[in-house]
Each structure stands twice: as C-alpha cells, then as structure tokens.
Design a protein around this motif. Structure first.
Motif, mmCIF file in Angstrom:
data_model
loop_
_atom_site.group_PDB
_atom_site.id
_atom_site.type_symbol
_atom_site.label_atom_id
_atom_site.label_comp_id
_atom_site.label_asym_id
_atom_site.label_seq_id
_atom_site.Cartn_x
_atom_site.Cartn_y
_atom_site.Cartn_z
ATOM 1 N N ARG A 98 4.008 -3.644 5.483
ATOM 2 C CA ARG A 98 5.155 -3.374 4.612
ATOM 3 C C ARG A 98 4.683 -3.107 3.187
ATOM 4 N NH1 ARG A 98 8.088 -6.368 7.940
ATOM 5 N NH2 ARG A 98 7.284 -8.351 7.206
ATOM 6 N N ALA A 99 3.735 -3.947 2.733
ATOM 7 C CA ALA A 99 3.224 -3.783 1.369
ATOM 8 C C ALA A 99 2.563 -2.416 1.208
ATOM 9 C CB ALA A 99 2.231 -4.901 1.060
ATOM 10 N N GLN A 100 1.812 -2.002 2.251
ATOM 11 C CA GLN A 100 1.139 -0.700 2.188
ATOM 12 C C GLN A 100 2.152 0.429 2.112
ATOM 13 O OE1 GLN A 100 -1.342 -0.843 5.616
ATOM 14 N NE2 GLN A 100 -3.116 -1.651 4.511
ATOM 15 N N ARG A 101 3.213 0.311 2.936
ATOM 16 C CA ARG A 101 4.240 1.361 2.924
ATOM 17 C C ARG A 101 4.890 1.455 1.553
ATOM 18 N NH1 ARG A 101 5.615 -0.002 8.298
ATOM 19 N NH2 ARG A 101 7.179 -1.499 7.607
ATOM 20 N N GLN A 102 5.140 0.268 0.967
ATOM 21 C CA GLN A 102 5.788 0.233 -0.338
ATOM 22 C C GLN A 102 4.898 0.904 -1.384
ATOM 23 O OE1 GLN A 102 7.039 -3.731 -1.006
ATOM 24 N NE2 GLN A 102 8.725 -3.178 -2.337
ATOM 25 N N GLN A 103 3.590 0.559 -1.305
ATOM 26 C CA GLN A 103 2.629 1.147 -2.243
ATOM 27 C C GLN A 103 2.649 2.667 -2.139
ATOM 28 O OE1 GLN A 103 -1.158 -0.612 -1.551
ATOM 29 N NE2 GLN A 103 -1.155 -1.706 -3.495
ATOM 30 N N LYS A 104 2.633 3.143 -0.900
ATOM 31 C CA LYS A 104 2.624 4.583 -0.660
ATOM 32 C C LYS A 104 3.872 5.223 -1.255
ATOM 33 C CE LYS A 104 0.022 5.789 3.465
ATOM 34 N NZ LYS A 104 0.149 5.892 4.919
ATOM 35 N N ALA A 105 4.999 4.565 -1.026
ATOM 36 C CA ALA A 105 6.262 5.107 -1.511
ATOM 37 C C ALA A 105 6.272 5.164 -3.037
ATOM 38 C CB ALA A 105 7.418 4.248 -0.999
ATOM 39 N N GLU A 106 5.703 4.108 -3.650
ATOM 40 C CA GLU A 106 5.672 4.084 -5.106
ATOM 41 C C GLU A 106 4.751 5.165 -5.661
ATOM 42 O OE1 GLU A 106 4.758 0.079 -6.204
ATOM 43 O OE2 GLU A 106 6.739 -0.594 -5.518
ATOM 44 N N ALA A 107 3.635 5.357 -4.948
ATOM 45 C CA ALA A 107 2.665 6.368 -5.390
ATOM 46 C C ALA A 107 3.290 7.760 -5.397
ATOM 47 C CB ALA A 107 1.442 6.336 -4.489
ATOM 48 N N LYS A 108 4.194 7.991 -4.450
ATOM 49 C CA LYS A 108 4.856 9.289 -4.380
ATOM 50 C C LYS A 108 5.847 9.431 -5.537
ATOM 51 C CE LYS A 108 4.564 10.432 0.509
ATOM 52 N NZ LYS A 108 5.241 10.398 1.791
#
Lengths: 332, 448
Positions: free
Chosen positions: B438-448
């Motif tokens: 979940r944390a990784q997905r969130q990071q990815k989403a924020e990076a976008k």
C-alpha cells in the motif's frame, strides 16, 4: 464469569493425534521387529550395542542442552531413534565404546551443533556411521556370521573372518537367507523381513510418504535390470535385481534413513527426486567404486542436496498464472 | 460434470463436545429480542457506513441508521424499535473499537413501512445491486463482501452461479438449518440473481454431511434443468471460495483474482435468503442465524437480531459448561477468540463456539520439516518456510513464497505435529507485506 478464558490466534482446533513425540514413538515401534531380529541373529552383543547407543544418545542430548542452557528436549524421543538407528549400523563384534562414540558424534556433532532437532543437514545416524567407517574401518567390518537363536557367538565364529553378501566373490547366499537376515552384516540391516514390517507400519500410520522408498527401490531395481538383465537366478550370483535389492543397507536406508523429514525434500516431486537420486548413487557406488556398499553415502549425498532440491521444486501457488505483459496492462 | 468434486489439500478436523453432529439437528429458534443492541457501522469489507441517527432519536425496526459511504460499502439498519442511547465506539470481536449505534429496545417492534418489489421478474443487475446496497446485503459466509459490488452488471460473461452451502467450518450448522426451513426462498433468491445476471447454470454445493438438505434442495430443483445440487465431499476448507469453484467447475481462480474473472459468481445460502426477503418482502438485513455450539449447556441455532450482545446468546444457552476454556466469535478454525461478552453479533457472525480445556493447544516445538502443512495447504504454499521467514523478519522472502495467497483457513496449524502457529505467521506476513505494498502504491501515486 469466574473462570479465566484463553485468547489466542486461530485456528483453535488442533490435531492432537499427531505430535513430534508420537511420530518418533511410531518410528521406534517400527524399529522393534528389526531390533528383535538383530538379537535373534547376533545375540547378546547386538542387544548390548543397542542399549549403549540409545543411552548414550539420550545422555549426549541431555548433557549438551544442560551445558548450553537450552530447554531439554529429550522427551521428544528423537534421540532414541538416532541411537537405535546408529546401533543398527554397527557390526555385532563392535566394541561397546564404538556405539557410545557414534551416538555422541551423531547427537552432538551432527545434530546439536547445527541447532538441534529439525536443523541437522545430514541424517545424524548415517553421518556418524560414515565417520566411524572412515575412522575405525577395521572395527566396522561386518564380518561376523549370524548365529540364529544363540545368545553368544560360537567361539570359532569370532576368529573367522567372513565376507558380506556384497563383497566381490561372496555371492553364495540364498534369497531366503538374504530376506530373513541370516547373513553377515550390520546388526540392523540384515533382516529385510523385519525392516519391511516396520516400513509398512510407518506407511500405514502415515509417518512416512511412499514416494522416497518406492522411487529409491524402483531406481535401484531398474538400474540393475538394465545392467544385468536378470530378475533373479541362482547362477548369476549377485548379478541380478532381487539379490541387489535384498543386500546391504538398501531397505533400511530406503524406509528409515532417506525418509528422515529433516534431511529430505518437503514437496512430493522433491521426494521422488530424492529417491531416484539415492538409487542412482547407490548403483554407481556399488558397481564402480571400491566400496562394496554405497547406501549410506548415497543418502548422505542427497541429504546435502536437499535444500537445492527444495528450492527447485517449490510449487507455484494454486491458481498461479504468468503475469501478462505490462504493456497490455497499461492499455487497460 | 466431473464427479470427482475435490480440491487439493484439506483436512478433517476433530470436534469436541457439542460439535456439528449435535448442532446440526437443532432447528432454528428465535431468541427474545435483547433490551439493548449495539449496531456497528462497519459490518462489511470496505468503508464504514455513516451514522444517520443521533443520541435521543427514536428509531423503528428496519430503519436505515447507517448510510453507505463509498463504492465498497453497505447500509446498516436498526434491528429493534426504540431510542438511540448513543453513537459511540464499542469493542468488537477483533478487539478493536468501532463506531456503534446503541439502541434501547422499547419491545414494541414497530416496523418501518416495507416496500416489496412489485415485479421481481423484471429485476436487472443494476437494480439488484442498488437494492443490495440499500438493504445492507453482504456475504453472510463470514467475508461480508458487499453484494452491491458482487451484483454489479458484469463486465465479463458469467456463465456459472455457485450457491455455497458447504458450511465446512466445524461446529456450525446455521446454514444447514436455514436450508432446511427456507429452501424455497433460497432457490427463489438465487433464481432472481441468475435471471438478472443472465447466468446459464446454477450449482448448489452442499457437503455430504447434510443429506437432508441435499435431498430437499434436489427435490425442489427437479423441474429446473439449469439448477444442479452438488453433494460435496466433507473436507475442510470446502467452503473456501477458490476451493469451491475448483471442486465444482475445475476452474482455477487466479492468485489475487476473483472468481468473476473465470465467469463464476459465488454466493452464500444465507445471502440468497436475505436477497429473497429484500425483493419479496422489502426487508433489510437485520437478523441472521447464529449457531451457539461447543461447551455450552444448551447448544442451539438462533435467529438473532444484529447487534445482540454475545452474553445474551450465552444466557439463552444457559451458560458455559465447567470445562469451557475458550470462547470464539465464529467457528473454531477461522473465528476469533474473544475475552468479553458485550461484543455484538454482526452480519458476518455465523456462530459462537466454546471450546473445552481438552482441545487447547500444547506448547510449540521445533519444526521437523515433516511436510504435513505442505500436504494440506489448499493454496499449494509451504507454510513452514513462510513461518521461518516471518520469524527471521524476511518478509520479502515470505512474499516470494506466496504468503499473500494464504486464505488463513488454518489447515496448516491444525496438522502441525510441532504445534506451531503457522497460520498466524502467514497472517503476520500478509499484514506486513500488505502495508508495504500500500505504501509503495501511495508513493507511486504521489510521484505522478
């Protein structure tokens, strides 16, 4: 509510019919016919070796765990199994101290130093046997004639050196002699009848899986059939399938040694590979090396390969599908 | 269809006193309504419902007191008529607190006006989904997945509907007894789903230890060639969704996927009955059948209003037997041990099981690599390896070993001779790995 209730993570039901102790007890029960056969054929000296080996195995485990301040796990009976199996791998005329040394080696060097039950990388009894064979080759020579029903060996027998069924040029044993155990050899490996009884008991109790013994014996049988082309004939001496199956440590190895949980693969396919591997190495050692018998080395070799076999035979989870190409996913 | 209706792995758990053989012959009895209910706003997977009432409000039976908040969510209704005492956090079976609407019962059982569907035959998937959302329908087998999502108009072709009446969990007989008295209603509810979703074949899977339910269902399905009753072998976890789909259709649900992808929809018998009542009686989900089994004086199958405290059911069963040592919310394999009796019954609670001293586990010893856990794992995992990885903190290794696929059925822990808590290790891994993903997905989403 006056009583205290227990709270723990589920599942809350457990199979109380199986425990490590019960499994080890089953193995001991399965070894009893062989122990009886050993006493019948090799008399009091066999009994003495078994008692010494078992007591020293238990003592070694107890003392080691006390000295290293670990919880004492003698009650799981695994050291009884190790001690008994080690005694079965000694010749009847071995001195009592050899049994004690073997048990110490098995329990302390092979089992406890690597972390105790469940952590040894080789079968303790077999590894100890290999060390004894290399260190006291003379004392480990199984050259005592069986003396069925007699408590002590006849005086003459002690002095005479005889050859075991697999020694080259000593192929004069009948099938019944090989099957019942009336041949020279290690005290616990000669009576195939008793060993098979125990093996069947373990299979019925579901303590061992059929895969290792069947693939092990099957591989040896096929290898010898290809080499000799004979199932059995008196003229062919040792050069036939049945004679080879019933000689040496093959049966005890296939049912009691190679099936050791800790040192054999955990998956079904892995177990088949283990059995086939053991069979092939046994054939190679028996036929092409200077050792007449190769069962223990074959199993030890596969013991060491077990982590590797496990690694390559791990099953994919149920419903596993290869992930589709990422490009496709992006489009969706 | 294949007669060999089995999935790989599985176990045959033993039971203690008042197990399935005792509870399966007890017809459903209605308990008197409790004087106070606490109804949690989250009784389903997904977002908690938003409370619609306040302290002091008067509510009627069947009144909506929680509004679904989000796509995966479900409505909550009052199971009694009376006055709202408070909207406050209460302790639930998980041991965590969650918002509950606490209502004092006035014992008048005043109903809100119910609106049955006038033309049930014409219901389509969209209408069913909306109805499920409004009536608070969730999966009653234990997973409590909102039926509004399950009954969405399908994007892929669904050709098979499986009604799950396996009830493989030891001790529990709630579904069994419901099938005996509400068979017609269950079939009718199922038929509405079948028609709305345009499904060709319907299979009703029932374990062979319920021969009366199999016979009854078979008789009632006789004149509909699209319905087949499948007598399943008695193996735990036969009622697991992936296991059931494989046993009946031989289709393998993708790891991490849903049966829908393979054209299969799986519904629980209790949910079928709830759907029937929602359509034909306009009745929201405010009660369910609960088995009280094990070490209690009088085991029973009760029709229980949602929000009833566990203590109330124990009193109805005349208390615990002297040897009782563990109280479980749900069945003994997948249920949760609880240490207090004010916990309310929710939509996902199929039983209260009390286990005696003799069934308690012994202390764990070292793994001897016997492979029993590998043999019984219905997901082809190696629980002993996952357990070792977890104990060393090697969660990446556990992820590679497929820990995320564990369905927490408990077969590995049950069969372990060293008594190791293998299932709990898998749960721990799932939690840690899930949080990381979940944390990784969130990071990815924020990076976008």
């Amino acid at each position: 509510m006056q009583k205290k209730l227990i709270v723990s993570p589920g599942p809350h039901l457990h199979n109380h019919a199986v425990s490590t102790q019960r499994i080890m007890l089953d193995v001991v029960i399965a070894l009893l016919p062989t122990a009886a056969a050993a006493v019948w054929f090799f008399g009091g000296s066999a009994l003495m070796l078994m008692i010494v080996a078992v007591i020293s195995a238990i003592a070694a485990e107890y003392v080691y765990q006390k000295l290293t301040h670990q919880p004492v796990t003698v009650s799981d009976m695994s050291s009884v199994v190790t001690g008994l199996l080690l005694a079965f791998n000694l010749p009847a005329n071995a001195p009592w101290w050899l049994a004690a040394v073997g048990s110490f080696l098995a329990i302390i060097l092979i089992k406890q130093l690597f972390g105790g039950i469940g952590q040894n990388f080789m079968n303790p009894a077999l590894a100890a046997r290999a060390i004894l064979m290399l260190s006291w080759t003379g004392l480990m020579a199984a050259n005592v004639l069986p003396h069925a029903g007699q408590w002590v060996a006849p005086l003459a027998a002690d002095a005479v050196s005889v050859a075991t069924p697999l020694t080259h040029g000593a192929e004069g044993f009948t099938l019944w002699q090989l099957f019942s155990g009336d041949v020279p050899g290690m005290i616990g490996e000669t009576s195939k009848l008793a060993l098979l009884l125990g093996g069947v008991y373990l299979l019925i109790r579901k303590v061992i899986d059929w895969r290792i013994p069947v693939s092990f014996l099957g591989t040896v049988a096929i290898a010898y059939f290809i080499q000799t082309g004979t199932l059995y004939s008196v003229e062919s001496g040792a050069h036939n399938v049945l004679y080879q199956l019933l000689s040496g440590g093959l049966i005890i190895g296939a049912f009691f040694m190679a099936t050791d949980y800790v040192t054999s693969p955990i998956t079904g396919i892995g177990k088949l590979i283990m059995g086939v591997g053991c069979g092939l190495f046994l054939f190679v050692i028996r036929e092409f090396s200077s050792y007449p018998e190769g069962c223990s080395f074959a199993i030890l070799f596969l013991n060491v390969l077990t982590p590797l076999i496990d690694r390559f035979t791990t099953k994919k989870p149920f419903g596993f599908e290869k992930p589709t190409a990422p490009a496709k996913e992006a489009k969706a | 269809m294949s007669l060999y209706t089995r999935f790989p792995g599985g176990i045959h758990p033993h039971e203690g006193v008042n197990g399935k053989s005792a509870t399966s012959v007890l017809p459903i009895t209605e308990t008197l309504p409790p004087s106070r209910v606490s109804i949690p706003m989250q009784q389903h997977i997904g977002a908690p419902a938003k409370p619609l009432v306040q302290k002091g409000d008067h509510v009627k039976m069947g009144m909506k007191i929680g509004e679904p908040a989000g796509f995966v969510s479900s409505a909550i209704h009052s199971s009694v008529s009376g006055t709202v005492v408070d909207v406050a956090p209460c302790v639930l079976a998980s041991g965590l607190q969650a918002d509950c609407v606490i209502i004092d019962n006035d014992f008048k059982d005043e109903w809100v006006e119910l609106h049955p569907f006038e033309n049930p035959e014409a219901l389509d998937a969209a209408a069913l989904s909306a109805l499920a959302r409004d009536m608070g329908l969730v999966g009653l087998g234990g997973a409590t997945f909102p039926y509004s999502v399950k009954l969405m108009p399908p994007k892929v072709k669904i050709d098979t509907l499986i009604v799950n009446g396996a009830e493989c969990e030891p001790y529990l007989s709630a579904d069994h007894q419901l099938m005996l008295i509400k068979a017609k209603e269950i079939i009718e509810g199922t038929r509405r789903m079948q028609k709305a979703m345009g499904i060709e074949k319907v299979f009703i899977g029932i374990e062979k230890n319920k021969p009366d339910a199999i016979a009854l269902m078979t008789k009632l399905c006789e004149d509909d060639p699209t319905f087949t009753v499948v007598a399943l072998p008695v193996v735990y976890p036969q009622g697991g969704e992936k296991q059931l789909v494989y046993a009946i259709t031989k289709r393998r649900v993708r790891t991490g996927g849903l049966p829908l992808e393979k054209g299969v929809l799986v519904v629980n018998v209790g949910s079928c009955y709830a759907l029937y009542r929602a359509i034909y009686e306009g009745m929201p989900l405010i009660d369910r059948v609960v088995t009280v089994g094990g070490s209690v004086t009088k085991p029973a199958n009760y029709l229980v209003r949602i929000g009833t405290p566990v203590q109330f059911l124990l009193d109805a069963s005349q208390g615990l037997l002297p040897q009782a040592r563990m109280m479980i919310y749900g069945g003994p394999m997948m249920g949760m041990a609880i240490n207090r009796t004010d916990i309310p019954v929710t939509k996902g609670c199929s039983g209260i099981t009390v286990l005696e001293k003799a069934l308690m586990n012994s202390p764990e010893t070292a793994c001897i690599r016997c492979g029993r856990c590998v043999d019984v794992c219905p997901m082809y995992l190696c629980p002993s390896d996952i357990d070792k990885a977890m104990r060393k903190g090697w969660y990446d290794e556990a992820e590679k070993l497929g820990a995320m696929n564990c369905l927490e059925c408990g077969a590995c822990s049950w069969s372990c001779p060293a008594k190791r808590a293998l299932t709990q290790s898998c749960r721990t891994c799932k939690k840690v790995i899930g949080d990381k993903q979940r944390a990784q997905r969130q990071q990815k989403a924020e990076a976008k």
